[in-house]
Design a protein around this motif. Structure first.
Motif, PDB file in Angstrom:
ATOM      1  N   TRP B  34     -54.163  16.031   4.720  1.00 31.62           N
ATOM      2  CA  TRP B  34     -53.690  14.763   5.276  1.00 31.62           C
ATOM      3  C   TRP B  34     -52.182  14.668   5.098  1.00 31.62           C
ATOM      4  N   TYR B  35     -51.513  14.220   6.180  1.00 35.42           N
ATOM      5  CA  TYR B  35     -50.074  13.997   6.170  1.00 35.42           C
ATOM      6  C   TYR B  35     -49.800  12.584   6.665  1.00 35.42           C
ATOM      7  N   ARG B  36     -48.695  12.016   6.189  1.00 35.48           N
ATOM      8  CA  ARG B  36     -48.284  10.690   6.641  1.00 35.48           C
ATOM      9  C   ARG B  36     -46.922  10.806   7.319  1.00 35.48           C
ATOM     10  N   GLN B  37     -46.789  10.123   8.429  1.00 34.65           N
ATOM     11  CA  GLN B  37     -45.518  10.122   9.159  1.00 34.65           C
ATOM     12  C   GLN B  37     -45.017   8.687   9.276  1.00 34.65           C
ATOM     13  N   LEU B  38     -43.955   8.389   8.547  1.00 33.33           N
ATOM     14  CA  LEU B  38     -43.324   7.083   8.652  1.00 33.33           C
ATOM     15  C   LEU B  38     -42.355   7.099   9.827  1.00 33.33           C
ATOM     16  N   PRO B  39     -42.030   5.929  10.368  1.00 38.38           N
ATOM     17  CA  PRO B  39     -41.081   5.875  11.488  1.00 38.38           C
ATOM     18  C   PRO B  39     -39.781   6.602  11.144  1.00 38.38           C
ATOM     19  N   GLU B  40     -39.287   7.388  12.078  1.00 37.32           N
ATOM     20  CA  GLU B  40     -38.013   8.116  11.927  1.00 37.32           C
ATOM     21  C   GLU B  40     -38.065   9.171  10.818  1.00 37.32           C
ATOM     22  N   GLU B  41     -39.264   9.539  10.387  1.00 37.43           N
ATOM     23  CA  GLU B  41     -39.388  10.528   9.311  1.00 37.43           C
ATOM     24  C   GLU B  41     -40.270  11.678   9.759  1.00 37.43           C
ATOM     25  N   GLY B  42     -40.135  12.778   9.076  1.00 42.28           N
ATOM     26  CA  GLY B  42     -41.051  13.886   9.292  1.00 42.28           C
ATOM     27  C   GLY B  42     -42.368  13.619   8.580  1.00 42.28           C
ATOM     28  N   LEU B  43     -43.276  14.537   8.745  1.00 40.20           N
ATOM     29  CA  LEU B  43     -44.573  14.395   8.098  1.00 40.20           C
ATOM     30  C   LEU B  43     -44.463  14.744   6.618  1.00 40.20           C
ATOM     31  N   LYS B  44     -45.149  13.963   5.805  1.00 40.84           N
ATOM     32  CA  LYS B  44     -45.163  14.201   4.354  1.00 40.84           C
ATOM     33  C   LYS B  44     -46.584  14.530   3.915  1.00 40.84           C
ATOM     34  N   PHE B  45     -46.704  15.618   3.169  1.00 39.46           N
ATOM     35  CA  PHE B  45     -47.996  16.034   2.647  1.00 39.46           C
ATOM     36  C   PHE B  45     -48.570  14.981   1.712  1.00 39.46           C
ATOM     37  N   MET B  46     -49.865  14.702   1.872  1.00 39.02           N
ATOM     38  CA  MET B  46     -50.526  13.755   0.980  1.00 39.02           C
ATOM     39  C   MET B  46     -51.560  14.440   0.090  1.00 39.02           C
ATOM     40  N   VAL B  47     -52.525  15.120   0.731  1.00 38.99           N
ATOM     41  CA  VAL B  47     -53.649  15.644  -0.037  1.00 38.99           C
ATOM     42  C   VAL B  47     -54.275  16.823   0.694  1.00 38.99           C
ATOM     43  N   TYR B  48     -54.850  17.718  -0.115  1.00 42.38           N
ATOM     44  CA  TYR B  48     -55.534  18.915   0.392  1.00 42.38           C
ATOM     45  C   TYR B  48     -56.941  18.925  -0.181  1.00 42.38           C
ATOM     46  N   LEU B  49     -57.924  19.015   0.715  1.00 41.74           N
ATOM     47  CA  LEU B  49     -59.315  18.982   0.273  1.00 41.74           C
ATOM     48  C   LEU B  49     -60.096  20.149   0.856  1.00 41.74           C
ATOM     49  N   ALA B  89     -48.201   6.654  10.882  1.00 43.16           N
ATOM     50  CA  ALA B  89     -49.169   7.519  11.543  1.00 43.16           C
ATOM     51  C   ALA B  89     -49.716   8.478  10.499  1.00 43.16           C
ATOM     52  N   TYR B  90     -51.009   8.595  10.441  1.00 40.24           N
ATOM     53  CA  TYR B  90     -51.653   9.480   9.468  1.00 40.24           C
ATOM     54  C   TYR B  90     -52.305  10.626  10.237  1.00 40.24           C
ATOM     55  N   PHE B  91     -51.872  11.825   9.878  1.00 41.06           N
ATOM     56  CA  PHE B  91     -52.372  13.006  10.572  1.00 41.06           C
ATOM     57  C   PHE B  91     -53.245  13.839   9.636  1.00 41.06           C
ATOM     58  N   CYS B  92     -54.310  14.331  10.198  1.00 35.08           N
ATOM     59  CA  CYS B  92     -55.188  15.252   9.521  1.00 35.08           C
ATOM     60  C   CYS B  92     -55.014  16.628  10.152  1.00 35.08           C
ATOM     61  N   ALA B  93     -55.061  17.650   9.339  1.00 37.67           N
ATOM     62  CA  ALA B  93     -55.026  19.022   9.838  1.00 37.67           C
ATOM     63  C   ALA B  93     -56.168  19.792   9.190  1.00 37.67           C
TER      64      ALA B  93
END
Lengths: 115, 114
Positions: B34-49, B89-93
């Motif tokens: 899971w990654y989080r993308q704040l406005p005007e920011e790149g994606l930030k790693f949150m968690v790996y499962l 925006a929360y992205f899953c990969a």
């Protein structure tokens, strides 16, 4: 601390021109450098990637140039097209390390290609 | 072959409510990020499962956020008592084992806290 710095923040190019986006990294342990393309409302899609054992990689109109000593890499889009208009992110990771699943992203470049 | 499926695509929550974001990985993929993308920011790693295991949650805020990937069903990112600052925006990969650096991303869930 931002480990991957990306510039410019936005870029406007005429159709047929060359788009150039630059990134610099700090962590010398990074050994995998991908570029992602993101269209509005979509997730990032892997565009092209490079390992530090080569200085350049080309796929179609997209080329990554890599400068290990300067800790910099860049994306060149040749013959830019309006359909290339998107946000581009550079990223870095460690394939060989224990954290090989983490991608560290730059802040992105909004590319607009005018017809 | 369906890609990474995230739902809902858009989620509006009032401050103090709970947000549940779902992610179904690509077929054959057992690793989820899971990654989080704040406005005007790149994606930030949150968690790996991986299935039934949290491998690395170093990017998750210490409070109100949790994630799971059960043996059956999608991965869930849960945000309790949401605040305005959770709007993002929360992205899953997802990836197969050993292919984390070439993970495929879903289309994301846009969370708006009002």
């Amino acid at each position: 601390q931002q480990q991957v710095k990306q510039s410019p923040q936005s870029l406007i190019v005429q159709k047929g021109g060359i788009s150039i986006i630059n990134c610099a990294y700090e962590n010398t342990a990074f050994d995998y450098f991908p570029w992602y393309q993101q269209f509005p409302g979509k997730g990032p899609a892997l565009l092209i990637a490079i390992r530090p054992d080569v200085s350049e990689k080309k796929e179609g109109r997209f080329t990554i140039s890599f400068n290990k000593s300067a800790k910099q890499f860049s994306l060149h889009i040749m013959d830019s097209q309006p359909g290339d208009s998107a946000t581009y992110f550079c990223a870095a990771s460690r394939i060989g390390g224990g954290s090989n699943y983490k991608l560290t992203f730059g802040k992105g470049t909004l590319l607009t290609v005018n017809p | 072959n369906a890609g990474v499926m995230q739902n809902p695509r858009h989620l509006v929550r009032r401050r103090g409510q709970e947000a549940r974001l779902r992610c179904s990985p690509m077929k054959g993929h057992s690793h989820v990020y899971w990654y989080r993308q704040l406005p005007e920011e790149g994606l930030k790693f949150m968690v790996y499962l991986q299935k039934e295991n949290i491998i690395d949650e170093s990017g998750m805020p210490k409070e109100r956020f949790s994630a799971e990937f059960p043996k059956e069903g999608p991965s869930i990112l849960r945000i309790q008592q949401v605040v305005r600052g959770d709007s993002a925006a929360y992205f899953c990969a997802s990836s197969p084992p050993g292919g984390a650096y070439q993970a495929f991303f879903g289309q994301g869930t846009r969370l708006t806290v009002v």
